[in-house]
Every structure is written in structure tokens, then in C-alpha cells.
Motif scaffolding. Structure first.
Motif, mmCIF file in Angstrom:
data_model
loop_
_atom_site.group_PDB
_atom_site.id
_atom_site.type_symbol
_atom_site.label_atom_id
_atom_site.label_comp_id
_atom_site.label_asym_id
_atom_site.label_seq_id
_atom_site.Cartn_x
_atom_site.Cartn_y
_atom_site.Cartn_z
ATOM 1 N N THR A 174 -10.221 -1.873 -1.497
ATOM 2 C CA THR A 174 -9.693 -0.854 -2.383
ATOM 3 C C THR A 174 -10.303 -0.877 -3.780
ATOM 4 O OG1 THR A 174 -7.873 -2.399 -2.571
ATOM 5 C CG2 THR A 174 -7.485 -0.411 -1.311
ATOM 6 N N ALA A 209 -11.577 2.468 4.144
ATOM 7 C CA ALA A 209 -11.782 3.080 2.828
ATOM 8 C C ALA A 209 -12.205 4.540 2.884
ATOM 9 C CB ALA A 209 -12.795 2.278 2.012
ATOM 10 N N VAL A 253 0.835 -1.201 0.000
ATOM 11 C CA VAL A 253 0.000 0.000 0.000
ATOM 12 C C VAL A 253 0.874 1.257 0.000
ATOM 13 C CG1 VAL A 253 -1.668 1.342 1.325
ATOM 14 C CG2 VAL A 253 -1.914 -1.132 1.143
ATOM 15 N N HIS A 282 -7.142 4.076 5.869
ATOM 16 C CA HIS A 282 -7.224 3.167 4.727
ATOM 17 C C HIS A 282 -8.044 1.926 5.063
ATOM 18 C CE1 HIS A 282 -4.010 5.462 2.860
ATOM 19 N NE2 HIS A 282 -4.278 4.834 1.746
ATOM 20 N N TYR A 297 0.528 5.645 -0.490
ATOM 21 C CA TYR A 297 -0.408 6.750 -0.580
ATOM 22 C C TYR A 297 0.351 8.059 -0.723
ATOM 23 C CZ TYR A 297 -4.192 9.955 0.340
ATOM 24 O OH TYR A 297 -5.099 10.973 0.219
ATOM 25 N N LYS A 332 -8.413 6.128 -0.029
ATOM 26 C CA LYS A 332 -8.042 4.998 -0.883
ATOM 27 C C LYS A 332 -6.569 5.104 -1.269
ATOM 28 C CE LYS A 332 -12.299 3.326 -2.180
ATOM 29 N NZ LYS A 332 -13.090 2.634 -3.186
ATOM 30 N N PRO A 333 -5.887 3.980 -1.274
ATOM 31 C CA PRO A 333 -4.451 4.031 -1.563
ATOM 32 C C PRO A 333 -4.182 4.441 -3.013
ATOM 33 C CG PRO A 333 -5.201 1.769 -1.438
ATOM 34 C CD PRO A 333 -6.347 2.617 -1.005
ATOM 35 N N THR A 361 -3.009 8.145 8.622
ATOM 36 C CA THR A 361 -3.336 7.866 7.224
ATOM 37 C C THR A 361 -3.568 6.376 7.034
ATOM 38 O OG1 THR A 361 -1.769 9.618 6.733
ATOM 39 C CG2 THR A 361 -2.605 8.380 4.876
#
Lengths: 272, 286
Positions: free
Chosen positions: B71, B54, B7, B51, B9, B57-58, B47
Motif C-alpha cells: 500500500t 494493488a 483495511v 487490494h 476502502y 489501494k485502500p 474489492t
């Protein structure tokens, strides 16, 4: 969605635009807007756009940043364009029958709509350029300087400037807070995005009440903090940074006046 | 079970403020675990937890919760948010209803449950959080800070999530409020065998006292992951990234350096007291 609001969002930099004196920048911006609404022929429109574009380049503010500030205004843009398109009387170029009525698009309407869009666009670009290159502190300082002559007729210029500083200062904070509360309520199953208008208005309650509560709390805390630091209004208050106009401002004004003269010449000489 | 694969971001892509908040996160959290996430401010803890249900979203990567891909574009977000309850930092700031009862009922109501079921859940989670019956009809704004926070946690718990995430649940509370919340977390963990509880904390003491597993975040990636023992035994590494071991561990480490024969894995005051008593007993031969 709230991250898009760029009013009061200052991008630090060292461009000539950043270094100019705030009161002068404000005055020039006001003139910029006046000129924007005075020019009235295609060549000056082009010249004006070019001038703005050069200003943006000089400021080194990323173009994306400015375009992003325009996005929240999209609905106003569309509304203005539509109203102008249909409501301007003149020569009909296209009729759209809707039930018993006919909507007429006129050639004057198209031109008028385009003009209004142009003006709105540059109005926002010009003012964003001011706020993007001037820190909120300098900005309100500038406003205070400009309002100072009015304090003779008992206009509380310092207090007005202070209130504006605080208001501007709190826009990002409140936007952040809104984002946070929205996330928290979404996590509890609140739905802000679907349903009709009444349902959506109702869905705002879980957002607005905490937001108001926190705004009041913040105001209270700020007032206490200011009092604790002996704030007592504008009387006899001096500044740590006096903003004096310098050579760069003279240059800026000169360029502005030249651009203005060019525009006036274009208006007079080029006929359409 | 929570599973995160690669993941990443990035905040505000393409803006001058662009920043990579998460870098290649790979995690697996089993059902029924009690996990603490620690890390320096800005290390990506908040952060990361957003995730998990949701809210964020990454930019790339995948997160699965109980086999559901959170996701993917067509993920049922309502279901995901019902499964994963997040209690945000200072959750008392999100209270808005006229009464405590109504505020706790907000989540279950949004789930579309029957009135009886809502009533049952509200009372159950209020009891779990130690909120008295008589307080249920009060305005949440009349309560104390610690009480407000418990109401806010009850509001999330009433949705009966299978994953409960708390972002700095003890921040800004007095020692009593702090202990109360930690006790509640432990109790929740004992009573709900399958529920995953994740809490973010800045206090190594709280982590040592409460958590079973620890995830250490540093500059957007997972620096360490393991049991309390495994993580706190690496005090040097922790200090390098701006964290530390519990104060009591620092003390026992110093004592050890001074020649006292204390065990390595002392992370709470109670354990230290026990070990020192034992040592003193051995020396004096009482």
C-alpha cells in the motif's frame, strides 16, 4: 478514469428541473446554447452565469458532479485557450521569441480566449444539466417527439431515438467493461501508462480487442432479447408513459423567457 | 504470507454514490493455504482481492505480501503484480491474441523473460490446466467456454505467482467444466507447497469440496474466518447473512433432527454417503 464521464449519467431527483417535460427541456437547452453564443458583453456574461448557477441550485445536482464532468474536457479547454491566445490578430501585449519565430500574445487574444473558455464551460454545464436531470429514456423519448414531424419526409425518427437510447445506455456498461479488462491485463503485467506514443498505442491492443469482442457479443445478445420481446420498430408502437407538458413546464418556459428578455435588454442597454 | 491490517476502502468519496466497500479488514493468510472467500453479492469480496495486488489501494490501512508493503506509495507495483496473480471473473473475456500460445505468453513476456523461459512456462502451465498441445496454435476464440477459461487461468499461472487469486472461477460453467476447474485448483495446491491459493465462490458445495480455510465476508467486513468445519458448523449465522451451508449438510442436519445419529461435520456428498452407509450398516447389523 472512466468513472469521470458523466454523459448519460442521470441523477434521480424530484426537483422542478427533473419534473419538466423532456422535449421542452431539450428545446430550452438548444436555446440556452444559442444564447450562450450570442451574448457579448461582460454584464450579460455575468447574468448568464448567475442564471446557470441558479438552475444548478434548483436542480439539486451536486456542484461537484458537474465539475467532474468538465474534467475530461480539460485538454480541449487548454487547447482552445492556447490557440485563441496566440492566433488572434491584434495589439501585441507580449512577445515570446521561440527560435526564429515570435509568438505574439495580443490583448484581443486574451479576451477571445477567455470568451471561448467561458462558452465551452457553460456549454458543458448546460448540457450536463439536461442529461443529469433527465433519464436517458425520457431524453430519447423527447428526441423522438421532436423528430416526429420529420417522419413525414421519411426520417426514421423512432429508429434514431432507439439507437441513441441504446448507445447512451451502453456508455457506462462499456466504461465498466474497459475498466475491468484494463485491470485484468494490468494484473498480467500490461503497462498502459508509460512509454512513447507508439508503445502506448501498441499497449492498447490487449484492451481494444476484448472490448470489441464484448461489444459485438452484447449487441448480439441485445438484438436477440429485443426480438424475443417482439420488438419490430416504431410502427404502431404506443407508450406506457405519455409525456405531456404541464403547469411546471409553463412556469419553466416563462422563467426562461424572462431571463432571455433580461439578457437581451442587458445586451442592448449596457454598452461597452 | 498475506497480512491485512485495518483495511478500509470507500468508493467514490464525496459523490452521491459514496459507499464504504471495506470496513476494517484484518487478515492473515499463511503460505501454502487454500482459502475460499464467500459472501453475498456486494459484500466486498471482489474489492478485497483487488487490494491484494494493488489494483485498488485502500483508503486507509495496510496490506503486506511476503513482507512487502503493497500500500505504500513507492511500492514496486510490477513486482507485486508478479507475486500476486489475479484471475478475474469471466477471465475468458480478456483473451485477445491470435493463438492460445501467444495469449498464455502475454504475462511472461511482460515480465521480460527470455524466449526459452517463456516457452517452458507456457507449455508447463498449459499442461497443468489440461490444455492439449494441438490447441496451443488455435485461436482462443475458437475454443469452448470451459477451454477458454482454462487458457485464461494458464495465462496468469505462467507468471508463476506466489499468490494465485481466482474470482468466481466456476461461474457460468457446466458441471463438467466446474469439476475440472476445482480439480485443477486442488492439483495446483498439492503441487505448489508454498503457493497461496484464494478463490471467491458463491457455491457452498465448491467451497466444501475444495477449500481448507474459509473467509466469510458480510457488508464489507470479515464476519467469520476458519476451517471449513468451523464455518459451516454455524449454519444459523450463515443463513442470517444470506448464505447457507452446502445442500447435503442441510439434508444431514434434517436427518439428525429426525433422530438419526449422524456426525455434525458432513459437507460433501461423498462424506454423507459414507456416514449413511455406516449408520445403515449399524442399524441392520450387516
Amino acid at each position: 478514469m472512466f468513472k469521470d464521464i458523466i454523459i448519460g449519467q442521470y441523477i434521480p431527483g424530484n426537483s422542478p428541473l427533473h419534473r419538466m417535460n423532456a422535449p421542452i427541456k431539450i428545446i430550452l437547452t438548444i436555446f440556452y446554447i444559442i444564447i450562450l453564443f450570442f451574448i457579448n458583453n461582460p454584464i450579460s456574461y455575468l447574468a448568464f452565469a448567475l442564471y446557470t448557477f441558479i438552475l444548478v441550485l434548483v436542480s439539486k445536482v451536486p456542484l461537484k458532479m458537474i465539475l467532474k464532468g468538465i474534467r475530461p474536457m480539460l485538454w480541449i479547454f487548454i487547447f482552445t485557450a492556447v490557440v485563441n491566445l496566440f492566433m488572434t490578430p491584434g495589439e501585441t501585449v507580449w512577445s515570446i521569441p521561440i527560435f526564429k519565430f515570435t509568438l505574439n500574445i495580443t490583448s484581443e487574444g486574451i479576451i477571445q480566449g477567455a470568451k471561448m473558455l467561458y462558452r465551452l464551460f457553460f456549454l458543458i454545464t448546460g448540457t450536463s444539466l439536461l442529461t443529469l436531470t433527465t433519464s436517458p429514456l425520457q431524453l430519447t423519448d423527447g428526441i423522438e417527439t421532436l423528430l416526429r414531424p420529420l417522419s413525414k419526409i421519411k426520417v426514421p425518427s423512432h429508429e434514431i431515438a432507439m439507437m441513441m437510447t441504446i448507445a447512451i445506455r451502453f456508455i457506462p456498461t462499456l466504461a465498466e467493461e474497459t475498466d475491468k479488462i484494463m485491470k485484468a491485463q494490468t494484473a498480467r503485467g500490461a503497462d498502459f501508462e508509460s512509454g512513447n506514443i507508439i508503445r502506448r498505442a501498441k499497449a492498447m491492443v490487449p484492451l481494444l480487442i476484448p472490448l470489441f469482442v464484448s461489444a459485438f457479443r452484447r449487441a448480439d445478445e441485445l438484438a436477440t432479447a429485443m426480438e424475443a420481446r417482439c420488438y419490430r420498430g416504431g410502427m404502431g408502437r404506443t407508450k406506457m408513459k405519455e409525456n405531456k407538458a404541464g403547469i411546471i413546464d409553463l412556469k419553466g418556459c416563462t422563467i426562461f423567457v424572462i431571463a432571455l428578455l433580461v439578457l437581451i435588454l442587458l445586451e442592448i442597454l449596457v454598452e461597452f | 504470507m498475506i497480512k491485512a491490517e485495518n483495511v478500509c476502502y470507500v468508493y467514490q468519496i464525496g459523490m452521491p454514490f459514496e459507499r464504504q466497500a471495506l470496513k476494517n479488514i484484518n487478515l492473515e493468510i499463511d503460505d501454502g493455504s487454500l482459502v475460499a472467500i464467500i459472501g453475498h453479492t456486494g459484500s466486498g469480496k471482489s474489492t478485497l482481492i483487488q487490494h491484494f495486488n494493488a489494483l485498488v489501494k485502500p483508503t486507509s490501512g495496510k496490506i503486506e505480501i511476503d513482507g512487502i508493503n503493497v500500500t505504500s506509495k513507492d511500492a514496486d507495483l510490477k513486482l507485486v503484480r508478479r507475486k500476486v496473480g489475479i484471475v478475474f471473473q469471466y477471465p475468458e473475456h480478456q483473451l485477445f491474441e491470435e493463438t492460445v500460445y501467444k495469449d498464455i505468453a502475454f504475462g511472461p513476456k511482460n515480465m521480460g523473460l527470455s524466449d526459452e523461459e517463456i516457452d517452458r512456462r507456457v507449455r508447463e502451465s498449459a499442461k497443468m490446466l489440461g490444455i492439449k498441445e494441438k490447441h496451443l496454435e488455435k485461436s482462443p476464440f475458437d475454443l469452448s467456454g470451459g477451454q477458454k477459461r482454462r487458457v485464461a487461468i494458464a495465462g496468469v499461472l505462467a507468471m508463476r505467482p506466489s499468490v494465485l487469486i481466482l474470482d468466481e472461477p466456476t461461474a457460468g460453467l457446466d458441471p463438467k467444466g466446474r469439476d475440472d476447474i476445482l480439480e485443477i485448483i486442488k492439483k495446483l495446491h498439492e503441487k505448489n507447497e508454498k503457493m497461496i491459493i484464494i478463490f471467491v465462490s458463491h457455491s457452498m458445495e465448491d467451497v466444501a469440496k475444495t477449500a481448507e480455510k474459509v473467509i466469510v465476508m458480510n457488508e464489507g467486513h470479515v464476519e467469520m474466518m476458519g476451517t471449513v468445519d468451523e464455518v459451516f458448523s454455524k449454519s444459523k449465522k450463515l443463513q442470517e447473512i444470506g448464505l447457507d451451508v452446502p445442500q447435503i449438510t442441510r439434508l444431514t442436519n434434517k436427518l439428525k433432527d429426525a433422530g438419526y445419529d449422524l456426525p455434525d461435520n458432513i459437507y460433501t456428498v461423498e462424506e454423507a454417503a459414507e456416514a449413511i452407509k455406516k449408520l445403515a450398516g449399524g442399524v441392520r447389523n450387516v
